[in-house]
Write a protein that holds these residues in place. Sequence first.
Motif: not given
Length: 183
Positions: A38-40, A103-110, A113-117, A137-139, A143-150
């Motif tokens: 689902e993701t690169r 962390i990795a979620l199925f796309q349909k559950y992104t 706010g689940l990742g942040k929780l 490490t983030v690719v 951008e979404k993951a980078y923003h979340l980690y920040k």
Amino acid sequence: MIFADEIYMLNGKKILLRSARADESQMLIDYLKTVTRETRFLMSEPDEIHYTKEDEEQFINEHNQSEDSLMILAFVDGEYAGNCSFESKSGSRRTKHRAGMGIALFQKYTGFGLGKLMLKRLLTVIKNIGFEQAELTVVGNNEKAYHLYKSLGFKECGIIPNANKYDDGTYADDIFMVLKFYC
Ligand SMILES: CC(C)(COP(=O)(O)OP(=O)(O)OC[C@H]1O[C@@H](n2cnc3c(N)ncnc32)[C@H](O)[C@@H]1OP(=O)(O)O)[C@@H](O)C(=O)NCCC(=O)NCCS
């Protein structure tokens, strides 16, 4: 470590967070094949996932029995949605204060706010058991993951240019990020 069941409501959905059970090994292998397709932004291509049920069962048991690693599974309205985990970087005494996480979620559950929780709960455990910093490490273009980690306090601390080369010949950087609990 075992993560005892926790229940939340998020966006009208019932969220259960808990550790994995050994009999969920096939579910976790199928998940890895799907999320890598689902993701690169994950570590490998789906056709590189060769874990057997026995490998995965051992991975689950090691995380559940270890003092310094943990995997948290998320279920949304009863359906498996993905997981996050950490492991100690304890190759030697000098690195025992560092926890690596992912962390990795199925796309349909992104995207709700689940990742942040999940990451907030994971980071609380990492801090409470005495690690001094969390690392990931983030690719580069995730951008979404980078923003979340920040937003959780992680700071960028280095880049490997072209760390990832995809089958289509394109590249992406790896960005290293660290969250120090005590500065
Ligand atoms: C990355 C991932 C864990 C994030 O989880 P999520 O549940 O989708 O994210 P959340 O909804 O909790 O929060 C995402 C944050 O990014 C923001 N965001 C969403 N899309 C964005 C985008 N394109 N650019 C920047 N920020 C974005 C959201 O607004 C939210 O920020 P906020 O808390 O300040 O409002 C999840 O999308 C995922 O598993 N993706 C696939 C695998 C992956 O990339 N794993 C990470 C590898 S390092």
